[in-house]
Scaffold this motif. Sequence first.
Motif, PDB file in Angstrom:
ATOM      1  N   GLY A 129      12.958  -5.056  11.252  1.00  0.00           N
ATOM      2  CA  GLY A 129      11.358  -4.453  11.281  1.00  0.00           C
ATOM      3  C   GLY A 129      10.891  -3.487   9.986  1.00  0.00           C
ATOM      4  N   VAL A 130      12.533  -2.570   9.695  1.00  0.00           N
ATOM      5  CA  VAL A 130      12.168  -1.660   8.110  1.00  0.00           C
ATOM      6  C   VAL A 130      11.955  -2.634   7.466  1.00  0.00           C
ATOM      7  CG1 VAL A 130      12.476  -0.112   6.851  1.00  0.00           C
ATOM      8  CG2 VAL A 130      13.914  -0.959   9.949  1.00  0.00           C
ATOM      9  N   VAL A 131      12.339  -3.663   6.891  1.00  0.00           N
ATOM     10  CA  VAL A 131      12.100  -4.198   5.518  1.00  0.00           C
ATOM     11  C   VAL A 131      10.185  -4.505   6.176  1.00  0.00           C
ATOM     12  CG1 VAL A 131      12.424  -5.935   4.627  1.00  0.00           C
ATOM     13  CG2 VAL A 131      14.059  -4.898   5.624  1.00  0.00           C
ATOM     14  N   PHE A 132      10.001  -5.708   7.002  1.00  0.00           N
ATOM     15  CA  PHE A 132       8.598  -6.151   7.254  1.00  0.00           C
ATOM     16  C   PHE A 132       8.054  -5.310   7.121  1.00  0.00           C
ATOM     17  CE2 PHE A 132       5.601  -7.584  10.166  1.00  0.00           C
ATOM     18  CZ  PHE A 132       5.521  -9.594   9.412  1.00  0.00           C
ATOM     19  N   PHE A 133       8.528  -4.368   7.608  1.00  0.00           N
ATOM     20  CA  PHE A 133       6.635  -3.435   7.552  1.00  0.00           C
ATOM     21  C   PHE A 133       6.999  -2.321   6.343  1.00  0.00           C
ATOM     22  CE2 PHE A 133       7.209  -3.623  12.487  1.00  0.00           C
ATOM     23  CZ  PHE A 133       5.945  -4.007  12.434  1.00  0.00           C
ATOM     24  N   GLY A 134       7.835  -2.282   5.808  1.00  0.00           N
ATOM     25  CA  GLY A 134       7.825  -1.594   5.040  1.00  0.00           C
ATOM     26  C   GLY A 134       7.290  -1.967   3.333  1.00  0.00           C
ATOM     27  N   PHE A 135       7.393  -3.671   3.308  1.00  0.00           N
ATOM     28  CA  PHE A 135       7.565  -4.275   2.982  1.00  0.00           C
ATOM     29  C   PHE A 135       5.486  -4.010   2.822  1.00  0.00           C
ATOM     30  CE2 PHE A 135       5.737  -8.074   0.808  1.00  0.00           C
ATOM     31  CZ  PHE A 135       5.706  -8.422  -0.403  1.00  0.00           C
ATOM     32  N   ARG A 136       5.022  -4.352   3.958  1.00  0.00           N
ATOM     33  CA  ARG A 136       3.520  -4.393   4.085  1.00  0.00           C
ATOM     34  C   ARG A 136       2.451  -3.000   3.376  1.00  0.00           C
ATOM     35  NH1 ARG A 136       5.847  -8.001   5.409  1.00  0.00           N
ATOM     36  NH2 ARG A 136       4.430 -10.268   6.113  1.00  0.00           N
ATOM     37  N   VAL A 137       3.109  -1.298   3.364  1.00  0.00           N
ATOM     38  CA  VAL A 137       2.642  -0.892   3.810  1.00  0.00           C
ATOM     39  C   VAL A 137       2.842  -0.730   2.296  1.00  0.00           C
ATOM     40  CG1 VAL A 137       3.198   1.537   3.717  1.00  0.00           C
ATOM     41  CG2 VAL A 137       3.408   0.385   5.956  1.00  0.00           C
ATOM     42  N   MET A 138       3.980  -1.013   1.220  1.00  0.00           N
ATOM     43  CA  MET A 138       4.169  -0.896  -0.185  1.00  0.00           C
ATOM     44  C   MET A 138       2.623  -1.879  -0.873  1.00  0.00           C
ATOM     45  SD  MET A 138       7.097  -2.386  -3.034  1.00  0.00           S
ATOM     46  CE  MET A 138       6.458  -3.620  -2.038  1.00  0.00           C
ATOM     47  N   VAL A 139       2.654  -3.334   0.117  1.00  0.00           N
ATOM     48  CA  VAL A 139       1.785  -4.143  -0.729  1.00  0.00           C
ATOM     49  C   VAL A 139       0.066  -3.231  -0.638  1.00  0.00           C
ATOM     50  CG1 VAL A 139       0.835  -6.188  -0.723  1.00  0.00           C
ATOM     51  CG2 VAL A 139       3.113  -6.045  -0.865  1.00  0.00           C
ATOM     52  N   GLY A 140      -0.046  -2.872   0.557  1.00  0.00           N
ATOM     53  CA  GLY A 140      -1.321  -2.623   0.767  1.00  0.00           C
ATOM     54  C   GLY A 140      -1.772  -1.535  -0.063  1.00  0.00           C
ATOM     55  N   LEU A 141      -0.640  -0.637   0.005  1.00  0.00           N
ATOM     56  CA  LEU A 141      -1.576   1.041  -0.884  1.00  0.00           C
ATOM     57  C   LEU A 141      -1.260  -0.109  -1.777  1.00  0.00           C
ATOM     58  CD1 LEU A 141       0.832   3.492   0.657  1.00  0.00           C
ATOM     59  CD2 LEU A 141      -1.464   2.925   1.173  1.00  0.00           C
ATOM     60  N   GLY A 142      -1.382  -0.235  -2.266  1.00  0.00           N
ATOM     61  CA  GLY A 142      -0.465  -0.838  -4.067  1.00  0.00           C
ATOM     62  C   GLY A 142      -2.518  -2.224  -3.681  1.00  0.00           C
ATOM     63  N   PHE A 143      -2.661  -2.570  -3.177  1.00  0.00           N
ATOM     64  CA  PHE A 143      -4.612  -3.124  -3.285  1.00  0.00           C
ATOM     65  C   PHE A 143      -5.279  -1.956  -3.443  1.00  0.00           C
ATOM     66  CE2 PHE A 143      -1.642  -7.252  -2.178  1.00  0.00           C
ATOM     67  CZ  PHE A 143      -2.750  -8.215  -3.607  1.00  0.00           C
ATOM     68  N   LEU A 144      -5.039  -0.945  -2.340  1.00  0.00           N
ATOM     69  CA  LEU A 144      -6.132  -0.041  -2.544  1.00  0.00           C
ATOM     70  C   LEU A 144      -5.892   0.551  -3.610  1.00  0.00           C
ATOM     71  CD1 LEU A 144      -5.151   1.902   1.321  1.00  0.00           C
ATOM     72  CD2 LEU A 144      -6.880   0.551  -0.158  1.00  0.00           C
ATOM     73  N   MET A 145      -4.952   0.881  -4.176  1.00  0.00           N
ATOM     74  CA  MET A 145      -4.985   1.589  -5.777  1.00  0.00           C
ATOM     75  C   MET A 145      -5.586   0.451  -7.029  1.00  0.00           C
ATOM     76  SD  MET A 145      -0.937   2.509  -5.617  1.00  0.00           S
ATOM     77  CE  MET A 145       0.123   3.233  -4.879  1.00  0.00           C
ATOM     78  N   LEU A 146      -5.729  -0.903  -6.101  1.00  0.00           N
ATOM     79  CA  LEU A 146      -6.427  -1.781  -7.578  1.00  0.00           C
ATOM     80  C   LEU A 146      -7.782  -1.663  -6.733  1.00  0.00           C
ATOM     81  CD1 LEU A 146      -6.757  -4.218  -9.294  1.00  0.00           C
ATOM     82  CD2 LEU A 146      -6.383  -4.888  -7.477  1.00  0.00           C
ATOM     83  N   ILE A 147      -7.905  -1.341  -5.287  1.00  0.00           N
ATOM     84  CA  ILE A 147      -9.231  -1.056  -5.523  1.00  0.00           C
ATOM     85  C   ILE A 147     -10.061   0.005  -5.709  1.00  0.00           C
ATOM     86  CG2 ILE A 147     -11.557  -0.860  -3.430  1.00  0.00           C
ATOM     87  CD1 ILE A 147      -8.917  -2.468  -1.888  1.00  0.00           C
ATOM     88  N   LEU A 148      -9.253   1.301  -5.841  1.00  0.00           N
ATOM     89  CA  LEU A 148      -9.520   2.598  -6.661  1.00  0.00           C
ATOM     90  C   LEU A 148     -10.156   2.258  -7.739  1.00  0.00           C
ATOM     91  CD1 LEU A 148     -10.151   5.194  -6.205  1.00  0.00           C
ATOM     92  CD2 LEU A 148      -7.852   6.104  -6.521  1.00  0.00           C
ATOM     93  N   GLY A 149      -9.441   1.746  -8.709  1.00  0.00           N
ATOM     94  CA  GLY A 149      -9.974   1.110 -10.132  1.00  0.00           C
ATOM     95  C   GLY A 149     -10.889   0.352 -10.270  1.00  0.00           C
ATOM     96  N   LEU A 150     -11.070  -0.311  -9.256  1.00  0.00           N
ATOM     97  CA  LEU A 150     -11.645  -1.539 -10.075  1.00  0.00           C
ATOM     98  C   LEU A 150     -13.587   0.110  -9.320  1.00  0.00           C
ATOM     99  CD1 LEU A 150     -10.611  -4.326  -8.384  1.00  0.00           C
ATOM    100  CD2 LEU A 150     -11.818  -3.932 -10.862  1.00  0.00           C
ATOM    101  N   PHE A 151     -13.196   0.181  -8.698  1.00  0.00           N
ATOM    102  CA  PHE A 151     -13.937   1.201  -7.804  1.00  0.00           C
ATOM    103  C   PHE A 151     -14.495   1.900  -9.398  1.00  0.00           C
ATOM    104  CE2 PHE A 151     -15.685   4.467  -4.541  1.00  0.00           C
ATOM    105  CZ  PHE A 151     -17.031   4.005  -4.561  1.00  0.00           C
ATOM    106  N   GLY A 152     -13.528   2.748 -10.229  1.00  0.00           N
ATOM    107  CA  GLY A 152     -14.322   4.020 -11.053  1.00  0.00           C
ATOM    108  C   GLY A 152     -14.186   2.556 -12.216  1.00  0.00           C
TER     109      GLY A 152
ATOM    110  N   ALA B 230       8.337   3.226   0.125  1.00  0.00           N
ATOM    111  CA  ALA B 230       8.520   1.843   1.407  1.00  0.00           C
ATOM    112  C   ALA B 230       9.215   0.578   0.143  1.00  0.00           C
ATOM    113  CB  ALA B 230       7.055   1.149   1.955  1.00  0.00           C
ATOM    114  N   GLY B 231       8.913   0.512  -0.664  1.00  0.00           N
ATOM    115  CA  GLY B 231       9.515   0.535  -1.663  1.00  0.00           C
ATOM    116  C   GLY B 231      10.900  -0.110  -1.509  1.00  0.00           C
ATOM    117  N   TRP B 232      11.903   1.228  -1.553  1.00  0.00           N
ATOM    118  CA  TRP B 232      12.521   1.389  -1.830  1.00  0.00           C
ATOM    119  C   TRP B 232      13.287   1.210  -0.566  1.00  0.00           C
ATOM    120  CZ3 TRP B 232      16.511   2.765  -5.479  1.00  0.00           C
ATOM    121  CH2 TRP B 232      16.474   2.556  -6.102  1.00  0.00           C
ATOM    122  N   TYR B 233      12.748   1.271   0.871  1.00  0.00           N
ATOM    123  CA  TYR B 233      13.381   1.521   2.097  1.00  0.00           C
ATOM    124  C   TYR B 233      13.484  -0.804   1.754  1.00  0.00           C
ATOM    125  CZ  TYR B 233      12.159   5.732   3.507  1.00  0.00           C
ATOM    126  OH  TYR B 233      12.122   7.489   3.625  1.00  0.00           O
ATOM    127  N   VAL B 234      12.449  -1.316   1.434  1.00  0.00           N
ATOM    128  CA  VAL B 234      12.539  -2.331   1.965  1.00  0.00           C
ATOM    129  C   VAL B 234      13.466  -3.339   0.839  1.00  0.00           C
ATOM    130  CG1 VAL B 234      10.864  -4.866   0.890  1.00  0.00           C
ATOM    131  CG2 VAL B 234       9.988  -2.550   1.548  1.00  0.00           C
TER     132      VAL B 234
END
Length: 457
Positions: free
Chosen positions: A316-339, A371-375
Amino acid sequence: MLDAALLSRIQFAFTISYHIIFPTITIGMAVYLAIMEGLWLKTGRKVYLQQAKFWQKPFAITFGMGVVSGVVLSYEFGTNFSRFSEIVGPVLSPLLSYEVLTAFFLEAGFLGIMLFGWKRVSPRVHFASTLIVAVGTLLSAFWILAANSWMHTPAGYTIVDGQFHPENWMDIIFNPSFPYRYFHMVIASLLSSSLLIAGVHALYLLRGKHREFAKVGLSFAMWVLMVVAPVQILVGDLHGLNVLENQPVKLAAMEGIWETHSGVGLRLFAIPDQENATNHYEVILPKAASLILTHEADGEIQGLDAVPADERPPVGVVFFGFRVMVGLGFLMLILGLFGVYARLRGRLYDHPILLRFAVAMIPSGVIATLAGWYVVEVGRQPWLVQGLVRTMDVVSPIPAEQVATSLTLFVVVYTLLFGTYLYFMRKLIRKGPAESVGQDGNVSTPEDLLPVTLNPD
């Protein structure tokens, strides 16, 4: 009843989670300071000097917090995991010593000049000191990640009487996972610091303060996000392929794959059930995981059933930690594209949605890093050295009550320290740069430099 082994693991997890926050920010911020000071020397524009002097204060506070919290970790190896120190000491001790002898000495030796040498040394010597501190932070990450990566993909060793001994130092340092993990961490630090810098400058623009100063910082940080966020996604994908090759059980936990099979779907969401070795409420993209990881729609991926239940990590920790990391990573990309979109429309500095988005994303880099370190670390369990040393076998024989007491003290003291850190950071940010800049933003002489102090007032 209290379990000394579990409490020791919780204590180390808590202290290293607290510590990693600060290097994550300082590595990227040190690079930013060097770039801003270099731009000031090259162009003479006073706004770059303001950037360097303003962000040095948050850097100094964050760096100090990182040093203090990092010292504790080395002691915990001896107090809570004494057998581990005995077994792997000949391999890991030199790597940690190299970090002190190279990176820490560079940082400690030139940090004073960087912070207090503005009117005591020439501008070029000061810039050289800032550059050396930035190099020191990257070297520190190099040695720490080399040691940690070796625990995940051990190489270049031989075992004599139950103790690891170095056989090939190049293989130890450049072990199979190290290059991917090092660049992934450095890029994460660049993202974390850029998000902090972008968010603070966006806040100034929303409040109508320090506009010329804020424009430069926001523009630079948004360019970094646009360039670095997609690179991080690419490096993360390569890292995932390396995990598939060297730590397939961790990969199975990341993807929630319980059974080895072909044509594996990508689970966008699920609730792992470790006791029954299954997932509930799955949302799956058919065959997408096989396509991403094996580049074949019907590629086979090893599941958690390949190892006994007692060799599986907490899924559970690994599964959700990975999705938090990846989800935030794509939000960062969206912010960059928005910029980029706002920049092309000439609205980068006055688009309220973009500016509020940037402010909201300030903590996302640190959260994604945690989150990445927990994964990474939880996904390796139950092994401390992958496949060779179990965590439970190296815990020190100390009373659980003592560990519970020290853990409680750590939580109390670290909470107070973190509250103090946030208080001074907020105070520095609210105060803003020392002086305003005109529309031209130019300066012609180094006499305009003012001494830097750690007192935010």
